[in-house]
Design an enzyme around this catalytic site. Structure first.
Site, PDB file in Angstrom:
ATOM      1  N   ASN A 129     -10.847  -2.914  -5.610  1.00 39.19           N
ATOM      2  CA  ASN A 129      -9.947  -1.786  -6.515  1.00 39.19           C
ATOM      3  C   ASN A 129     -10.610  -1.750  -7.741  1.00 39.19           C
ATOM      4  O   ASN A 129     -10.359  -0.848  -8.583  1.00 39.19           O
ATOM      5  CB  ASN A 129      -8.619  -2.640  -6.666  1.00 39.19           C
ATOM      6  CG  ASN A 129      -7.586  -2.465  -5.417  1.00 39.19           C
ATOM      7  OD1 ASN A 129      -6.669  -3.179  -5.239  1.00 39.19           O
ATOM      8  ND2 ASN A 129      -7.968  -1.366  -4.751  1.00 39.19           N
ATOM      9  N   ASP A 159       0.739  -1.274  -0.021  1.00 41.31           N
ATOM     10  CA  ASP A 159       0.105  -0.083   0.121  1.00 41.31           C
ATOM     11  C   ASP A 159       0.810   1.347  -0.039  1.00 41.31           C
ATOM     12  O   ASP A 159       2.092   1.349   0.725  1.00 41.31           O
ATOM     13  CB  ASP A 159      -0.929  -0.098   1.224  1.00 41.31           C
ATOM     14  CG  ASP A 159      -2.140   0.988   1.092  1.00 41.31           C
ATOM     15  OD1 ASP A 159      -2.218   1.379  -0.160  1.00 41.31           O
ATOM     16  OD2 ASP A 159      -2.674   1.118   2.169  1.00 41.31           O
TER      17      ASP A 159
HETATM   18  C1  IPE Z   1      -1.176   0.243  -3.468  1.00 40.79           C
HETATM   19  O1  IPE Z   1      -1.192   1.472  -3.377  1.00 40.79           O
HETATM   20  C2  IPE Z   1      -1.317  -0.555  -4.891  1.00 40.79           C
HETATM   21  C3  IPE Z   1      -2.993  -1.090  -5.327  1.00 40.79           C
HETATM   22  C4  IPE Z   1      -3.936  -1.155  -4.431  1.00 40.79           C
HETATM   23  C5  IPE Z   1      -3.109  -1.659  -6.522  1.00 40.79           C
HETATM   24  P1  IPE Z   1      -2.394   2.398  -3.611  1.00 40.79           P
HETATM   25  O2  IPE Z   1      -2.884   2.779  -4.926  1.00 40.79           O
HETATM   26  O3  IPE Z   1      -3.522   1.915  -2.672  1.00 40.79           O
HETATM   27  O4  IPE Z   1      -1.695   3.966  -2.896  1.00 40.79           O
HETATM   28  P2  IPE Z   1      -2.502   4.933  -1.997  1.00 40.79           P
HETATM   29  O5  IPE Z   1      -3.182   4.098  -0.948  1.00 40.79           O
HETATM   30  O6  IPE Z   1      -3.390   5.603  -2.804  1.00 40.79           O
HETATM   31  O7  IPE Z   1      -1.411   5.589  -1.581  1.00 40.79           O
HETATM   32 MG    MG Z   2      -3.948   2.390  -0.962  1.00 39.89          MG
END
Ligand code: IPE
Ligand code: MG
Length: 227
Positions: free
Chosen positions: A50, A2
């Site tokens: 996601n 994350d």
């Molecule tokens: C993790 O980074 C990658 C995925 C979930 C694919 P994020 O995209 O969640 O990054 P933040 O939470 O916005 O910083």
């Molecule tokens: Mg994230």
């Protein structure tokens, strides 16, 4: 894994740059785990939730996934690592699904470590699936309701051949599980670090492992019973 988006934002980049830099941490972590003799590493790469992100970001992540699979196959072979995937893989774009299947097939005999990618993965979705499959088998007299035990549930999970989680690491300072391996982390040690995923290095991994080694895992027993 994350913190890709926040990493990019802090630097004034678009989120995609954060995801791209996150792939470096993936390579570094995978190689370090193999060298340390860890048998199983599971990376939470894309959750069922996601899919609700903006289409452009989802497309970017899927494209990165295909290019990483193509790029990393040699690293996997060289390090004797087999690739697996858990999740609702049929929801992935055809191109991703195809590439994934090819890498899984070509690395299936590698034995040093199993790298599992959680893709379009959600623990509730996984448990729903388990309930449906077992109900079907009970209805058709393949198994009897009285015989359902933990091992039968394990056999129906996406993670069927994987052991329970020992150590769960979450980066970026968030302290939540976010629908990841809920059944399998029953007795996992949880480790939270403020480090954003693209900044996560082998040293950070070692810090987590050292802390893990200093925890006393009692599995409900007393300290005296353990020693
Ligand atoms: C993790 O980074 C990658 C995925 C979930 C694919 P994020 O995209 O969640 O990054 P933040 O939470 O916005 O910083
Ligand atoms: Mg994230």
């Amino acid at each position: 894994m994350d913190g890709n988006g926040r990493w990019a934002k802090q630097k004034g980049f678009i989120r995609a740059i954060g995801h791209e830099n996150g792939t470096k941490s993936v390579r570094e972590t995978v190689e370090a785990c193999a060298e340390l003799g860890i048998k199983n590493l599971t990376l939470y790469a894309f959750s069922t939730e996601n899919w609700k992100r903006p289409k452009l970001e989802v497309d970017t992540l899927m494209r990165l996934l295909v290019s990483s699979l193509k790029k990393e196959i040699n690293t996997l072979q060289k390090n004797n690592i087999s690739l697996k995937a858990i999740g609702k893989l049929s929801n992935l774009p055809k191109k991703v699904h195809k590439e994934l299947k090819e890498v899984i097939e070509s690395t299936k005999n590698n034995s040093r470590m199993t790298l599992t990618l959680a893709l379009s993965y959600g623990s509730r979705d996984e448990l729903l699936n388990v309930v449906k499959e077992i109900s079907y088998k009970v209805k058709n007299n393949i198994i009897s309701a009285e015989n359902i035990d933990e091992s039968i549930i394990n056999e129906h999970l996406y993670t069927q051949n994987l052991p329970d989680v020992d150590l769960l690491i979450r980066t970026s300072g968030e302290q939540r599980i976010s629908n990841f391996l809920l059944w399998q982390i029953a007795y996992a040690e949880l480790y939270f670090t403020k480090v954003l995923w693209p900044d996560f290095t082998q040293q950070h991994l070692c810090d987590a492992i050292i802390e893990y080694q200093n925890r006393e895992r009692r599995f409900g027993k007393t300290s005296e019973q353990i020693s």
